[in-house]
Design a protein around this motif. Structure first.
Motif, PDB file in Angstrom:
ATOM      1  N   ASP A  40      30.829  38.764  39.701  1.00 56.00           N
ATOM      2  CA  ASP A  40      29.687  37.987  39.867  1.00 56.00           C
ATOM      3  C   ASP A  40      30.124  36.375  40.136  1.00 56.00           C
ATOM      4  O   ASP A  40      29.835  35.918  41.081  1.00 56.00           O
ATOM      5  CB  ASP A  40      28.570  38.153  38.983  1.00 56.00           C
ATOM      6  CG  ASP A  40      27.890  39.425  38.862  1.00 56.00           C
ATOM      7  OD1 ASP A  40      27.897  40.131  39.873  1.00 56.00           O
ATOM      8  OD2 ASP A  40      27.356  39.639  37.932  1.00 56.00           O
ATOM      9  N   LEU A  41      30.925  36.111  39.249  1.00 50.18           N
ATOM     10  CA  LEU A  41      31.665  34.712  39.399  1.00 50.18           C
ATOM     11  C   LEU A  41      32.398  34.172  40.762  1.00 50.18           C
ATOM     12  O   LEU A  41      32.079  33.582  41.509  1.00 50.18           O
ATOM     13  CB  LEU A  41      32.464  34.557  38.082  1.00 50.18           C
ATOM     14  CG  LEU A  41      31.816  34.042  36.897  1.00 50.18           C
ATOM     15  CD1 LEU A  41      32.660  34.404  35.675  1.00 50.18           C
ATOM     16  CD2 LEU A  41      31.114  32.640  36.920  1.00 50.18           C
ATOM     17  N   VAL A  42      33.163  35.349  40.847  1.00 46.35           N
ATOM     18  CA  VAL A  42      34.037  35.186  42.306  1.00 46.35           C
ATOM     19  C   VAL A  42      33.118  35.280  43.269  1.00 46.35           C
ATOM     20  O   VAL A  42      32.954  34.400  44.515  1.00 46.35           O
ATOM     21  CB  VAL A  42      35.073  36.228  42.468  1.00 46.35           C
ATOM     22  CG1 VAL A  42      35.625  36.265  43.707  1.00 46.35           C
ATOM     23  CG2 VAL A  42      36.056  36.051  41.215  1.00 46.35           C
ATOM     24  N   GLN A  43      31.919  36.177  43.339  1.00 38.63           N
ATOM     25  CA  GLN A  43      31.087  36.052  44.459  1.00 38.63           C
ATOM     26  C   GLN A  43      30.381  34.863  44.673  1.00 38.63           C
ATOM     27  O   GLN A  43      30.231  34.381  45.752  1.00 38.63           O
ATOM     28  CB  GLN A  43      30.158  37.142  44.067  1.00 38.63           C
ATOM     29  CG  GLN A  43      29.181  37.718  45.044  1.00 38.63           C
ATOM     30  CD  GLN A  43      28.267  38.904  44.529  1.00 38.63           C
ATOM     31  OE1 GLN A  43      27.365  38.691  43.884  1.00 38.63           O
ATOM     32  NE2 GLN A  43      28.850  40.458  44.606  1.00 38.63           N
ATOM     33  N   GLY A  63      43.438  27.072  48.119  1.00 42.99           N
ATOM     34  CA  GLY A  63      43.409  28.092  47.003  1.00 42.99           C
ATOM     35  C   GLY A  63      43.295  27.409  45.713  1.00 42.99           C
ATOM     36  O   GLY A  63      42.455  28.261  44.844  1.00 42.99           O
ATOM     37  N   ALA A  64      43.918  26.522  45.603  1.00 42.92           N
ATOM     38  CA  ALA A  64      43.527  25.486  44.105  1.00 42.92           C
ATOM     39  C   ALA A  64      42.117  25.047  44.301  1.00 42.92           C
ATOM     40  O   ALA A  64      41.376  25.018  42.994  1.00 42.92           O
ATOM     41  CB  ALA A  64      44.292  24.258  44.305  1.00 42.92           C
ATOM     42  N   TYR A  65      41.587  24.652  45.385  1.00 42.52           N
ATOM     43  CA  TYR A  65      40.296  24.336  45.480  1.00 42.52           C
ATOM     44  C   TYR A  65      39.291  25.402  44.842  1.00 42.52           C
ATOM     45  O   TYR A  65      38.031  25.052  44.292  1.00 42.52           O
ATOM     46  CB  TYR A  65      39.722  23.782  46.645  1.00 42.52           C
ATOM     47  CG  TYR A  65      38.494  23.159  46.887  1.00 42.52           C
ATOM     48  CD1 TYR A  65      38.101  21.952  46.249  1.00 42.52           C
ATOM     49  CD2 TYR A  65      37.255  23.946  47.320  1.00 42.52           C
ATOM     50  CE1 TYR A  65      36.590  21.444  46.184  1.00 42.52           C
ATOM     51  CE2 TYR A  65      35.775  23.663  47.600  1.00 42.52           C
ATOM     52  CZ  TYR A  65      35.660  22.393  47.057  1.00 42.52           C
ATOM     53  OH  TYR A  65      34.517  21.879  46.963  1.00 42.52           O
ATOM     54  N   ALA A  66      39.508  26.688  45.622  1.00 42.79           N
ATOM     55  CA  ALA A  66      38.977  27.876  45.085  1.00 42.79           C
ATOM     56  C   ALA A  66      38.923  28.164  43.772  1.00 42.79           C
ATOM     57  O   ALA A  66      37.782  28.481  42.980  1.00 42.79           O
ATOM     58  CB  ALA A  66      39.076  29.202  45.820  1.00 42.79           C
ATOM     59  N   GLN A  67      39.919  27.820  42.920  1.00 48.33           N
ATOM     60  CA  GLN A  67      40.056  27.962  41.497  1.00 48.33           C
ATOM     61  C   GLN A  67      39.260  26.786  40.886  1.00 48.33           C
ATOM     62  O   GLN A  67      38.518  27.057  39.684  1.00 48.33           O
ATOM     63  CB  GLN A  67      41.529  27.784  40.817  1.00 48.33           C
ATOM     64  CG  GLN A  67      42.626  29.003  41.748  1.00 48.33           C
ATOM     65  CD  GLN A  67      42.746  30.207  40.708  1.00 48.33           C
ATOM     66  OE1 GLN A  67      41.972  30.053  39.764  1.00 48.33           O
ATOM     67  NE2 GLN A  67      43.311  31.029  41.153  1.00 48.33           N
ATOM     68  N   ARG A  68      39.289  25.820  41.537  1.00 44.15           N
ATOM     69  CA  ARG A  68      38.475  24.568  40.733  1.00 44.15           C
ATOM     70  C   ARG A  68      36.785  25.140  40.815  1.00 44.15           C
ATOM     71  O   ARG A  68      36.200  24.937  39.961  1.00 44.15           O
ATOM     72  CB  ARG A  68      38.607  23.356  41.736  1.00 44.15           C
ATOM     73  CG  ARG A  68      37.879  22.180  40.892  1.00 44.15           C
ATOM     74  CD  ARG A  68      38.026  21.022  41.791  1.00 44.15           C
ATOM     75  NE  ARG A  68      39.243  20.443  41.974  1.00 44.15           N
ATOM     76  CZ  ARG A  68      39.633  19.348  42.760  1.00 44.15           C
ATOM     77  NH1 ARG A  68      38.585  18.457  43.455  1.00 44.15           N
ATOM     78  NH2 ARG A  68      40.786  19.103  42.803  1.00 44.15           N
ATOM     79  N   VAL A  69      36.507  25.647  42.147  1.00 46.68           N
ATOM     80  CA  VAL A  69      35.158  26.109  42.054  1.00 46.68           C
ATOM     81  C   VAL A  69      34.877  27.027  41.090  1.00 46.68           C
ATOM     82  O   VAL A  69      33.789  27.241  40.254  1.00 46.68           O
ATOM     83  CB  VAL A  69      34.718  26.682  43.407  1.00 46.68           C
ATOM     84  CG1 VAL A  69      33.372  27.092  43.596  1.00 46.68           C
ATOM     85  CG2 VAL A  69      35.065  25.295  44.492  1.00 46.68           C
ATOM     86  N   LEU A  70      35.837  27.921  41.068  1.00 44.77           N
ATOM     87  CA  LEU A  70      35.581  29.095  40.061  1.00 44.77           C
ATOM     88  C   LEU A  70      35.482  28.492  38.594  1.00 44.77           C
ATOM     89  O   LEU A  70      34.521  28.972  37.771  1.00 44.77           O
ATOM     90  CB  LEU A  70      36.659  30.067  40.040  1.00 44.77           C
ATOM     91  CG  LEU A  70      36.785  31.276  39.178  1.00 44.77           C
ATOM     92  CD1 LEU A  70      35.333  32.188  39.331  1.00 44.77           C
ATOM     93  CD2 LEU A  70      38.063  32.130  39.278  1.00 44.77           C
ATOM     94  N   PHE A  71      36.347  27.688  38.264  1.00 45.77           N
ATOM     95  CA  PHE A  71      36.254  27.351  36.723  1.00 45.77           C
ATOM     96  C   PHE A  71      35.101  26.411  36.466  1.00 45.77           C
ATOM     97  O   PHE A  71      34.679  26.297  35.522  1.00 45.77           O
ATOM     98  CB  PHE A  71      37.616  26.519  36.558  1.00 45.77           C
ATOM     99  CG  PHE A  71      38.712  27.534  35.962  1.00 45.77           C
ATOM    100  CD1 PHE A  71      38.826  27.746  34.932  1.00 45.77           C
ATOM    101  CD2 PHE A  71      39.715  27.961  36.742  1.00 45.77           C
ATOM    102  CE1 PHE A  71      39.846  28.679  34.079  1.00 45.77           C
ATOM    103  CE2 PHE A  71      40.595  29.062  36.618  1.00 45.77           C
ATOM    104  CZ  PHE A  71      40.592  29.316  35.095  1.00 45.77           C
ATOM    105  N   ASN A  72      34.690  25.803  37.580  1.00 44.92           N
ATOM    106  CA  ASN A  72      33.149  24.822  37.272  1.00 44.92           C
ATOM    107  C   ASN A  72      32.250  26.043  37.002  1.00 44.92           C
ATOM    108  O   ASN A  72      31.439  25.739  36.291  1.00 44.92           O
ATOM    109  CB  ASN A  72      33.036  24.035  38.589  1.00 44.92           C
ATOM    110  CG  ASN A  72      33.952  22.826  38.651  1.00 44.92           C
ATOM    111  OD1 ASN A  72      34.248  22.198  37.672  1.00 44.92           O
ATOM    112  ND2 ASN A  72      33.846  22.396  40.021  1.00 44.92           N
ATOM    113  N   LEU A  73      32.387  27.088  37.626  1.00 45.82           N
ATOM    114  CA  LEU A  73      31.060  28.035  37.469  1.00 45.82           C
ATOM    115  C   LEU A  73      31.353  28.672  36.078  1.00 45.82           C
ATOM    116  O   LEU A  73      30.216  28.850  35.508  1.00 45.82           O
ATOM    117  CB  LEU A  73      31.569  29.142  38.629  1.00 45.82           C
ATOM    118  CG  LEU A  73      30.831  28.871  39.782  1.00 45.82           C
ATOM    119  CD1 LEU A  73      31.286  29.969  40.916  1.00 45.82           C
ATOM    120  CD2 LEU A  73      29.104  28.872  39.888  1.00 45.82           C
TER     121      LEU A  73
END
Lengths: 184, 252
Positions: A40-43, A63-73
Motif C-alpha cells: 500500500d505504501l509503495v502504491q 531512485g533516492a527521491y522515490a525512497q524519500r517519498v516512501l520514508f515520508n509516507l
C-alpha cells in the motif's frame, strides 16, 4: 492525469516504477513488518511520484527521491497507526515454524522484533544502513536531516538492539560464546 | 560489541527481505486499485501492467515441460519451511558432514564446528550450506521428501575466505549433483556464492531463460534448479537498483 509529453513520459514512468518497485516494497516491508502495508505504501508512493513526474523525471537520483517519498509516507505516522498493534506478532512464517528448534532462527526473529519496536526514525536509519548499505550522507538525503542526526540515531538504535538482545540471551540462559557461534 | 550486532542485523534484514521472493513489486505494478487521493490511476497502471505482466511471466516457472517428475513441487523462488522440515534435514545433514574440514591441512572439524550459514527451502526440498574453517570448507546438503536421506556436495576454497565488496557478488561454486535414490537420483544444478553488504536479492538466469531466485543469508547466496541448464548471468539487487552480471568464465 495528463502526461505533458504523452505516451513517451508515461513510458518513462512505467519503466521507472518497474525498476524500483521491488526495492521499495522490500524496504517498506522491513520498516512495517507487513507485506500488504508495504505494498500500500509503495502504491501511494508511486501515485505521488506520478503526480510530480514532470519534475521528478529530470532528477539525477530519482531512485533516492522515490525512497524519500516512501520514508515520508512511513514516518508521517498516518499509515503506521494500525501497524503498531500488529507488528510484534508479525513474524516470518518459517521462523514461526522453526523457532522452537533453532536458536539461530530464534535469535534472528528476536532481532527483527526488536528492530520493529524501535522509534520510526531509528528503525529507518538502521534499515537503510544495514539492509541498503547506504552511507550516512545518502541516508541523510533520504530522511532529509543532517548526517550527524543519522549518526546519533544509528548509535542509539544499535545500543537499544544490543540491550534487548543481551537481555534475551541472558534470559534464555545461553552463553555469549554459544550465541556468537550460532551466528558465524 | 557493535560489530557483532551490526553483522547480526545485516543478516536478519537480508533474510527477512528474501521472504518476499524475487519480484515483490509485481503485485503493486499489476494491482487494479482505486486511488484515495483523487490522483488519476492511469499514471502507471497502463504500461505498468504490461511491464508487470512481463515480470510475472518471468516468475512463472518455465520448467513445466522439462522438470523431472522427481522435482514436483520445486519453485523458482524460495518458499517457507514446513513444521520440523529444517530441523530434520539439519540432523540428517550433520550426520553426514565430514570430520575433516580441510584435506590440505588435515584440520579436523567436529559436527558442531560446521555452521549452517544458509537454508534454502523450495517446496519439499531443502539445500543447506554448511561452512567450517572460516569459510574455506563449504558443503551443501540436499534433502527431499524423506528428510532422513540426504546427499552432500562439497567444495574447499584455498586461502582465506573471499571478502566481497559492497553491492557485489562472487561465485564460490557451481556444479551438479543428484538427488537421493528415493527422489529418483535426478540431476540438479546449484550455484553458491558470497554477497557483499547491501545486496538485497540475487537471482540467476539460466541458458534456457529460466530465472531462479536465490536464498540470501549470512553473506552467502544459493540458487538451484532441476536439470543441467547452465547459468549465464546473475541479477544483483541493491537499494540503488538492479544490475546484471554476466557469469562468463567464473564457472570454469
Amino acid at each position: 492525469m495528463r502526461w505533458q509529453r504523452g505516451i513517451h513520459a508515461r513510458g518513462e514512468f512505467d519503466a521507472f516504477a518497474a525498476a524500483n518497485a521491488d526495492s521499495l516494497v522490500r524496504t517498506a516491508f522491513l520498516m512495517t513488518g507487513d507485506r500488504t502495508e508495504a505494498e500500500d505504501l509503495v502504491q501511494e508512493c508511486f501515485l505521488r511520484l506520478a503526480r510530480r513526474w514532470p519534475r521528478v523525471r529530470g532528477m539525477e537520483h530519482r531512485g533516492a527521491y522515490a525512497q524519500r517519498v516512501l520514508f515520508n509516507l512511513i514516518l508521517d505516522g498516518r499509515r503506521t497507526r494500525a501497524r503498531r498493534n500488529d507488528e510484534l506478532r508479525t513474524v516470518p512464517e518459517s521462523a514461526q515454524v522453526e523457532q522452537s528448534h533453532s536458536s539461530e532462527l530464534e535469535k534472528r526473529l528476536d532481532l527483527i522484533k526488536a528492530l520493529l519496536a524501535l522509534p520510526d526514525r531509528q528503525r529507518a536509519v538502521l534499515t537503510l544502513r544495514y539492509f541498503g548499505d547506504l552511507s550516512e550522507s545518502e541516508i541523510a538525503s533520504i530522511l532529509e536531516c543532517a548526517p550527524g542526526t543519522i549518526k546519533s540515531a544509528a548509535a542509539r538504535g544499535l545500543a537499544r538492539l544490543s540491550d534487548v538482545m543481551g537481555s534475551a540471551t541472558d534470559h534464555s540462559g545461553r552463553t555469549e560464546d554459544t550465541t556468537q557461534g550460532a551466528q558465524r | 560489541m557493535n560489530s557483532q550486532i551490526e553483522e547480526n542485523l545485516r543478516s536478519a534484514l537480508s533474510s527477512r527481505a528474501s521472504e518476499l521472493g524475487r519480484a515483490p513489486g509485481a503485485r503493486v505494478l499489476a494491482r487494479d486499485y482505486k486511488p484515495r487521493s483523487g490522483v488519476p490511476r492511469a499514471a502507471f497502471i497502463g504500461g505498468g501492467a504490461a511491464i508487470a505482466a512481463g515480470i510475472a511471466a518471468g516468475l512463472v516457472i518455465s520448467l513445466s515441460a522439462s522438470t523431472p517428475r522427481a522435482f514436483a513441487g520445486w519453485s523458482s523462488s524460495p518458499t517457507s519451511a514446513a513444521a520440523g522440515q529444517v530441523q530434520s534435514a539439519d540432523q540428517t545433514c550433520r550426520a553426514r558432514l565430514p570430520v575433516s574440514a580441510s584435506p590440505e591441512s588435515g584440520e579436523q572439524a567436529a559436527t558442531k564446528d560446521w555452521q549452517a550459514v544458509l537454508t534454502d527451502v523450495r517446496g519439499p526440498y531443502i539445500i543447506s550450506i554448511y561452512s567450517a574453517s572460516e569459510g574455506k570448507a563449504v558443503f551443501s546438503c540436499f534433502a527431499g521428501r524423506d528428510l532422513g536421506v540426504a546427499t552432500l556436495g562439497g567444495v574447499f576454497i584455498p586461502g582465506s575466505a573471499t571478502s566481497v565488496a559492497s553491492g557485489q557478488v562472487a561465485i564460490v561454486s557451481y556444479g551438479g549433483n543428484a538427488t537421493p535414490p528415493d527422489e529418483g537420483s535426478a540431476r540438479f544444478s546449484r550455484l553458491i556464492g558470497r554477497a557483499g553488504p547491501g545486496v538485497t536479492m540475487v537471482s540467476a538466469k539460466l541458458a534456457d531463460g529460466t530465472q531462479v531466485s536465490a536464498t540470501l543469508s549470512h553473506g552467502w547466496f544459493l540458487a538451484w534448479w532441476p536439470g543441467t541448464a547452465r547459468p549465464v548471468s546473475t541479477e544483483v539487487t541493491t537499494l540503488r537498483g538492479a544490475r546484471t552480471q554476466t557469469i562468463g568464465n567464473q564457472l570454469g
